[in-house]
Design a protein around this motif. Structure first.
Motif, PDB file in Angstrom:
ATOM      1  N   SER A 197      11.629  -3.817 -11.885  1.00 54.29           N
ATOM      2  CA  SER A 197      12.370  -3.287 -10.735  1.00 54.29           C
ATOM      3  C   SER A 197      13.868  -3.529 -10.897  1.00 54.29           C
ATOM      4  O   SER A 197      14.671  -2.652 -10.558  1.00 54.29           O
ATOM      5  CB  SER A 197      11.845  -3.868  -9.425  1.00 54.29           C
ATOM      6  OG  SER A 197      11.802  -5.257  -9.485  1.00 54.29           O
ATOM      7  N   GLU A 256      10.269   6.275   4.546  1.00 52.76           N
ATOM      8  CA  GLU A 256      10.376   5.062   3.725  1.00 52.76           C
ATOM      9  C   GLU A 256      11.790   4.499   3.786  1.00 52.76           C
ATOM     10  O   GLU A 256      11.993   3.293   3.899  1.00 52.76           O
ATOM     11  CB  GLU A 256       9.976   5.379   2.264  1.00 52.76           C
ATOM     12  CG  GLU A 256       8.477   5.572   2.097  1.00 52.76           C
ATOM     13  CD  GLU A 256       8.054   5.997   0.682  1.00 52.76           C
ATOM     14  OE1 GLU A 256       8.926   6.161  -0.200  1.00 52.76           O
ATOM     15  OE2 GLU A 256       6.835   6.162   0.471  1.00 52.76           O
ATOM     16  N   ASN A 278       4.182   5.783  -0.574  1.00 56.52           N
ATOM     17  CA  ASN A 278       4.012   4.770  -1.604  1.00 56.52           C
ATOM     18  C   ASN A 278       3.142   3.642  -1.089  1.00 56.52           C
ATOM     19  O   ASN A 278       3.040   3.406   0.115  1.00 56.52           O
ATOM     20  CB  ASN A 278       5.366   4.206  -2.037  1.00 56.52           C
ATOM     21  CG  ASN A 278       6.005   5.068  -3.096  1.00 56.52           C
ATOM     22  OD1 ASN A 278       5.324   5.566  -3.994  1.00 56.52           O
ATOM     23  ND2 ASN A 278       7.312   5.264  -3.002  1.00 56.52           N
ATOM     24  N   TRP A 315       3.452   0.477  -0.905  1.00 59.48           N
ATOM     25  CA  TRP A 315       4.051  -0.574  -0.085  1.00 59.48           C
ATOM     26  C   TRP A 315       4.132  -0.141   1.372  1.00 59.48           C
ATOM     27  O   TRP A 315       3.910  -0.934   2.288  1.00 59.48           O
ATOM     28  CB  TRP A 315       5.433  -0.974  -0.601  1.00 59.48           C
ATOM     29  CG  TRP A 315       6.520   0.054  -0.438  1.00 59.48           C
ATOM     30  CD1 TRP A 315       6.903   0.990  -1.347  1.00 59.48           C
ATOM     31  CD2 TRP A 315       7.352   0.255   0.707  1.00 59.48           C
ATOM     32  NE1 TRP A 315       7.924   1.746  -0.850  1.00 59.48           N
ATOM     33  CE2 TRP A 315       8.223   1.326   0.403  1.00 59.48           C
ATOM     34  CE3 TRP A 315       7.460  -0.369   1.948  1.00 59.48           C
ATOM     35  CZ2 TRP A 315       9.185   1.785   1.308  1.00 59.48           C
ATOM     36  CZ3 TRP A 315       8.420   0.088   2.845  1.00 59.48           C
ATOM     37  CH2 TRP A 315       9.268   1.157   2.528  1.00 59.48           C
ATOM     38  N   ARG A 323      13.314   7.350  -3.991  1.00 56.81           N
ATOM     39  CA  ARG A 323      12.102   6.617  -3.611  1.00 56.81           C
ATOM     40  C   ARG A 323      11.812   5.480  -4.582  1.00 56.81           C
ATOM     41  O   ARG A 323      11.334   4.417  -4.188  1.00 56.81           O
ATOM     42  CB  ARG A 323      10.918   7.569  -3.520  1.00 56.81           C
ATOM     43  CG  ARG A 323      11.005   8.478  -2.302  1.00 56.81           C
ATOM     44  CD  ARG A 323       9.805   9.395  -2.204  1.00 56.81           C
ATOM     45  NE  ARG A 323       8.641   8.685  -1.725  1.00 56.81           N
ATOM     46  CZ  ARG A 323       7.403   9.183  -1.769  1.00 56.81           C
ATOM     47  NH1 ARG A 323       7.209  10.380  -2.279  1.00 56.81           N
ATOM     48  NH2 ARG A 323       6.385   8.503  -1.296  1.00 56.81           N
ATOM     49  N   GLN A 330      11.458   1.584  -3.610  1.00 60.17           N
ATOM     50  CA  GLN A 330      10.316   0.807  -4.095  1.00 60.17           C
ATOM     51  C   GLN A 330      10.787  -0.416  -4.867  1.00 60.17           C
ATOM     52  O   GLN A 330      10.236  -1.503  -4.711  1.00 60.17           O
ATOM     53  CB  GLN A 330       9.464   1.704  -5.018  1.00 60.17           C
ATOM     54  CG  GLN A 330       8.409   0.974  -5.823  1.00 60.17           C
ATOM     55  CD  GLN A 330       7.134   0.765  -5.049  1.00 60.17           C
ATOM     56  OE1 GLN A 330       6.419   1.719  -4.716  1.00 60.17           O
ATOM     57  NE2 GLN A 330       6.842  -0.489  -4.729  1.00 60.17           N
ATOM     58  N   ASP A 364      10.037  -4.356  -4.177  1.00 57.70           N
ATOM     59  CA  ASP A 364       9.442  -5.228  -5.197  1.00 57.70           C
ATOM     60  C   ASP A 364      10.282  -6.471  -5.438  1.00 57.70           C
ATOM     61  O   ASP A 364       9.769  -7.589  -5.538  1.00 57.70           O
ATOM     62  CB  ASP A 364       9.288  -4.468  -6.529  1.00 57.70           C
ATOM     63  CG  ASP A 364       8.103  -3.523  -6.506  1.00 57.70           C
ATOM     64  OD1 ASP A 364       8.003  -2.683  -7.423  1.00 57.70           O
ATOM     65  OD2 ASP A 364       7.286  -3.613  -5.572  1.00 57.70           O
TER      66      ASP A 364
END
Lengths: 901, 181
Positions: free
Chosen positions: A389, A439, A515, A517, A570, A574, A578
């Motif tokens: 990440s 998101e 996603n 998460w 996105r 994400q 993370d």
């Protein structure tokens, strides 16, 4: 006295049998919950050493291949035994240096005043990095001085008598006893139960006969069958020392610090390890070594800080059903709560009842291996998550120009946002827009996101800088800055159109496109995520926007950073999620600080007591309502703890903001605390949310009982499910007093959750790494006060005395012996046998059996442990004033012939 | 006969005076000796700069290879390290002279990492995954490349990647993300 010992008996002292006899003569300390909690503040004298060979084993195997060894397995085994030998011997060397005053102690708590000026300065410099030449030089200087006959440490630092453990050198050399632990047995009963009962005592007695099946010599590698791990027990011979109780934590701190340095740098380690010294000096030993206190006491003085709390959550990895529990564990949630919240959920957790599942495993090594595997696999997953990440964000930050992103997103969605043609029903594009906006809003909406301030805090962290540098990435500070730019572009896009027009009444979003998460956090993981499949599909028609060149050959999605501008946004979101998930547990998973792990695995009250979630001295008082929590290091100045109440005339279902409640006097602060400060800190946690009108809900009941005091739990926010569009018209009142209100249509819902408590709520605000969120009522504490386990109790059982009692009574422990045995006293079938047992024991002899049938004649038969023969001894019996028979032995009886086995 | 001898002598003389003018081949590898010391082995078929300067004219010799702290681990740095080969590190297209490489080996602290190094915790011992990555860093597809890093205080970091030996050629290592255009 001891000079009278026969030669054969002297030889007895050096056998392994003697070592195990010594172990049987060491008391098992049983404690109930309250005593265990108290004990957490004391330094331990006994530890379990868990050593993993996996990393070094893999390297040795490769080395064997390179060297074309005939038998690679034998070569590896040789190396691993050398490794164990080096580790154990080095611990012993360090201990001996400390105990002979050749190595001064390094203070474990540098927040207190210390005379070690140099050490303190260096430690502060080094706290943020593993690579610290100044500390290495400091330790090297002291170590080389320690090899001299008369060391003088004045050049290194201002050591005083308080830095030398054995300064008076009163007693003989105190050993560090070491055994290899084959099995966890009733001889570890103190870890399995609280008050010892007859049943437990009998098990201890039986296990004592089989002690050689359970322990062996530390350097006896033939008995150490597992090549992956080995489990050792080490204990100091200074049980009652007052000095150790004040310097014990410094002792262990010194042991850990010197071990880390000496394993890599000392000439002793090179010699011990030869010819594997070059290999071993490259091992990250701290990843492979655990030193765990063997019982309720601690190795590190427990503090209420993330490091302690996170470290101690390592217990979860020891469970035998870890793999089945994985889904429920906080570590694996996309947005973890953090270990602190877990201890609040389980305040009165069980202790001393085999909490680590020792009994589920055949051997101690099997238990250690299960723990090792669970922990290191999880740790590796987290590290890979961090690396990928951070790497993604670095590449996105460097290759995605911000102006470009905004324009590109606008172009991408132009056809659905700006098109006048209503017939154009592009569901997949609308869904993509929906996913993106939801998101992004969840993570970064200025008005609506509870995570936004937490994410902002990530950008302030510097302790990760060395780690990000070592992986050729941007710092977290740079990463968060890049992310904020992306979030701004996305949020502008999402705010630029009328949602009710674009997502018209018939539009139903397919939630599986979110996603993972997002689904886990908002929809509680109840649907599968198809997001990664959707990405793979995109790649069949598009060339990725940012990808490694490798991709052109491999066509592997792993070589793709992001596919198009939407995907890049996105992926960035994400990645931030993370990074957040890993940083929360960074003390556990990232190798930022190079320190040997030493969590209080066997005492979950270590952190509960330190955080005052559990207070073992707590009694029935009104002072239940107030709690204090300690803050720790860092530049953040501590804030006084807040005690917040909700007044009972709140109406559930009413829409109101937190600030409004404060204005109306519905939020009450304990008068003991400064209201302004408290509210300021609570508001910090809520952030911009404190202004959001939310609907008040009371958990479990919509009717408010005026006699109950409400504790405020928090603000939760949810996005809506597909058919519930525009659930709340959120009215945002600008706190600066501007009268216009702004309406934002959002697919969001929020609620202030209140819960009935009969006691106070305390909350502490997160900021940066050194603080964490702690809240809450202690309903159960209130009830728990009536619980007897809350009055500290402890018992001492001597396994040897238990065994001889068991044998003396013909293979059982009578009920009326329990009281004596749990207080460390002997309980033989008659008091003459008591006298005999105690006389020999106080001189260091242990008996296999006694025959007291003829004591009335003045003789008894004893068989000493380790000897084949029986000895007849002379006793003179007499009766004391209570009419009890006692026996006296002359000193001659201690000089016995022994035919060794 | 005389002519042939003179020709041979002049070729020998020429070769002795200008050792680099013919394409001298050499081999560099990383290994561990019987005493388990880490070493770089240099062998040369013809006389080449490497052997003249580093091996004192012998046809092969050993150089001491550095070890690196915390390299036997699955820590953050090592988790990233091997995956970076071919993605974040690659060989530049132009060859580097043996002089430059000799200068580096003589004057800097270095560590040589080969495809079979003992630090790789991430691939099964039997696979060639790492070897493939190494090969991808060589413009000439050499069979057994060795990467050289400058190393300070036993601390290995990707940014200090310097050279890669690809058979008888040496290339500079570049640290930058190799992305699709």
């Amino acid at each position: 006295m001891k000079a009278l010992f026969g030669l054969s008996l002297v030889l007895l002292f050096s056998t392994p049998l003697y070592a195990n006899s010594n172990r049987l003569n060491t008391n098992l300390n049983f404690t109930n919950r309250a005593q265990c909690a108290l004990d957490s503040k004391k330094p331990t004298t006994s530890i379990l050493v868990l050593l993993s060979n996996m990393d070094v084993g893999r390297s040795l195997y490769r080395l064997g291949k390179i060297r074309n060894e005939r038998d690679i397995s034998e070569f590896t085994k040789l190396g691993l035994n050398k490794y164990r030998y080096t580790v154990l011997s080095l611990i012993d060397i360090i201990h001996n240096k400390i105990i002979t005053n050749k190595l001064p102690l390094l203070n474990s708590d540098l927040t207190l005043e210390t005379n070690l000026v140099n050490y303190k300065n260096i430690s502060e410099k080094c706290s943020q990095s593993t690579d610290c030449p100044e500390l290495d030089d400091y330790l090297a200087g002291i170590w080389s001085e320690s090899s001299k006959a008369k060391p003088n440490f004045t050049n290194q630092d201002r050591f005083t008598n308080e830095n030398f453990l054995n300064v008076e050198m009163k007693s003989k050399t105190k050993k560090l006893n070491c055994s290899y632990l084959k099995k966890f047995t009733p001889l570890e009963a103190h870890l399995f139960g609280t008050k010892p009962t007859v049943d437990i005592l009998e098990q201890i007695a039986k296990a004592s006969s089989e002690v050689n099946d359970y322990y062996s010599e530390c350097h006896d590698y033939k008995t150490q069958e597992s090549l992956k791990v080995s489990t050792y027990e080490m204990s100091l011979d200074i049980e009652d020392s007052k000095r150790f109780s004040s310097l014990g934590f410094d002792y262990w701190n010194t042991m850990k610090i010197y071990f880390s340095w000496a394993f890599r740098n000392s000439p002793e380690a090179t010699q011990l390890a030869y010819p594997f010294d070059e290999i071993f000096s490259s091992v990250l030993i701290e990843d492979s070594l655990f030193m765990v206190p063997n019982g309720c006491k601690s190795l590190v003085s427990p503090k209420c800080d993330p490091a302690t709390i996170n470290q101690n959550s390592v217990r979860l990895f020891a469970k035998h059903d870890f793999k089945q529990q994985v889904d429920a564990l906080d570590f694996f949630r996309p947005i973890p709560d953090g270990a602190a919240s877990k201890i609040l959920e389980d305040q009165f957790t069980v202790v001393n009842q085999d909490i680590l599942n020792f009994a589920q495993f055949e051997t101690a090594d099997a238990w250690t291996d299960n723990f090792r595997q669970n922990f290191s696999e999880t740790r590796l997953t987290m590290r890979k998550k961090f690396v990928s990440s951070v790497n993604n964000m670095t590449l996105i930050g460097k290759n995605l120009k911000q102006g470009q992103l905004k324009a590109s997103l606008a172009e991408y969605f132009d056809v659905i946002i700006n098109s006048k043609n209503k017939a154009l029903d592009n569901i997949s594009l609308k869904s993509e827009l929906y996913y993106l906006c939801a998101e992004s809003t969840f993570l970064s909406s200025e008005e609506l996101s509870y995570l936004r301030p937490k994410v902002e805090n990530l950008g302030k962290l510097t302790f990760t800088d060395q780690a990000t540098n070592s992986i050729n990435s941007s710092t977290l500070n740079e990463i968060i800055d890049n992310y904020k730019e992306i979030a701004t572009s996305v949020n502008e896009l999402c705010g630029s159109f009328d949602q009710s027009v674009v997502f018209e009444p018939d539009f139903v979003v397919d939630r599986s496109g979110f996603n993972r998460w997002y689904i886990d956090t908002v929809f509680e993981g109840k649907i599968p995520s198809m997001a990664s499949l959707n990405r793979k599909e995109k790649l069949t028609t598009k060339k990725p926007l940012i990808a490694y060149q490798l991709y052109s050959k491999s066509k592997d999605i792993k070589d793709v950073i992001c596919i198009d501008s939407v995907d890049c946004a996105r992926v960035a979101i994400q990645s931030i999620v993370d990074i957040y998930g890993v940083i929360i547990y960074s003390d556990l998973f990232l190798d930022i600080k190079r320190e040997i792990n030493s969590p209080s695995m066997l005492n979950p009250y270590a952190e509960r007591t330190a955080c005052k979630v559990y207070d073992p001295w707590f009694k029935t008082k009104a002072s239940l309502f107030a709690f204090a929590t300690d803050f720790t290091q860092g530049a953040i100045s501590s804030v006084a703890p807040a005690v917040v109440y909700g007044n009972f005339d709140l109406q559930a279902g009413r829409v109101v903001s937190f600030n409004q409640l404060v204005k109306e006097g519905k939020i009450i602060v304990d008068p003991k605390y400064e209201k302004k400060k408290v509210l300021a800190t609570v508001a910090l946690d809520l952030g911009a949310m404190s202004n959001i009108p939310c609907s008040v809900s009371v958990t479990k009941s919509n009717k408010l009982d005026p006699s109950k005091i409400l504790g405020f739990r928090g603000l939760t926010i949810r996005t809506c499910k597909e058919k519930e569009k525009n659930v709340v018209n959120v009215e945002v009142n600008n706190e600066l007093g501007e009268s216009q209100s702004k309406y934002t249509n959002g697919c969001l819902q929020c609620s202030l959750d209140f819960e009935h408590v009969t006691s106070a709520v305390s909350s502490v605000i997160p900021y940066g790494r050194t603080a964490f969120f702690m809240a809450r009522a202690v309903i159960r504490l209130y009830k728990g006060l009536k619980d007897p386990v809350n009055i500290p109790r402890s018992w001492n059982v001597n396994p040897y005395l238990t065994k001889v009692a068991y044998d003396s009574h013909g293979g059982k422990i009578p009920n009326d012996c329990v009281r004596k045995l749990v207080n460390g006293k002997s309980c033989m079938k008659n008091s003459c046998e008591d006298s005999i047992v105690n006389a020999y024991r106080s001189n260091g002899y242990f008996l296999d059996s006694i025959n007291s049938d003829d004591t009335w004649k003045g003789v008894a038969n004893v068989k000493i442990k380790g000897c084949k023969n029986f000895n007849k001894i002379k006793v003179s019996s007499s009766r004391d004033q209570d009419g009890n028979e006692t026996c006296n032995l002359s000193n001659k009886n201690l000089n016995l012939k022994c035919e060794t086995l | 006969m005389k002519k042939i001898i003179v020709q041979c002598l002049s070729i020998i003389l020429f070769a002795a005076l200008f050792p680099n003018s013919s394409k001298a081949s050499f081999d560099v590898s990383e290994t561990w000796n019987a005493d388990l010391r880490s070493q770089v082995v240099i062998t040369c078929d013809e006389y080449s700069r490497l052997c003249i300067d580093l091996c004192n004219n012998a046809k092969s010799c050993y150089l001491k290879n550095s070890t690196c702290r915390d390299c036997i681990s699955t820590g953050v740095k090592m988790t990233y390290f091997f995956s970076a080969f071919g993605k974040e590190i690659s060989g530049a297209k132009e060859e580097v002279s043996q002089y430059e490489f000799v200068e580096f080996l003589s004057n800097e602290s270095f560590i040589a990492i080969g495809p079979n190094n003992i630090y790789n915790q991430f691939d099964a011992a039997q696979t060639n995954a790492l070897l493939e990555k190494f090969k991808s860093m060589c413009p000439n597809n050499a069979p057994s490349p060795v990467a050289f890093f400058k190393i300070e205080n036993k601390n290995l970091i990707v940014k200090n990647a310097k050279y890669i030996t690809c058979g008888s050629a040496i290339y500079r290592l570049e640290v930058k993300s190799i992305l699709l255009d």
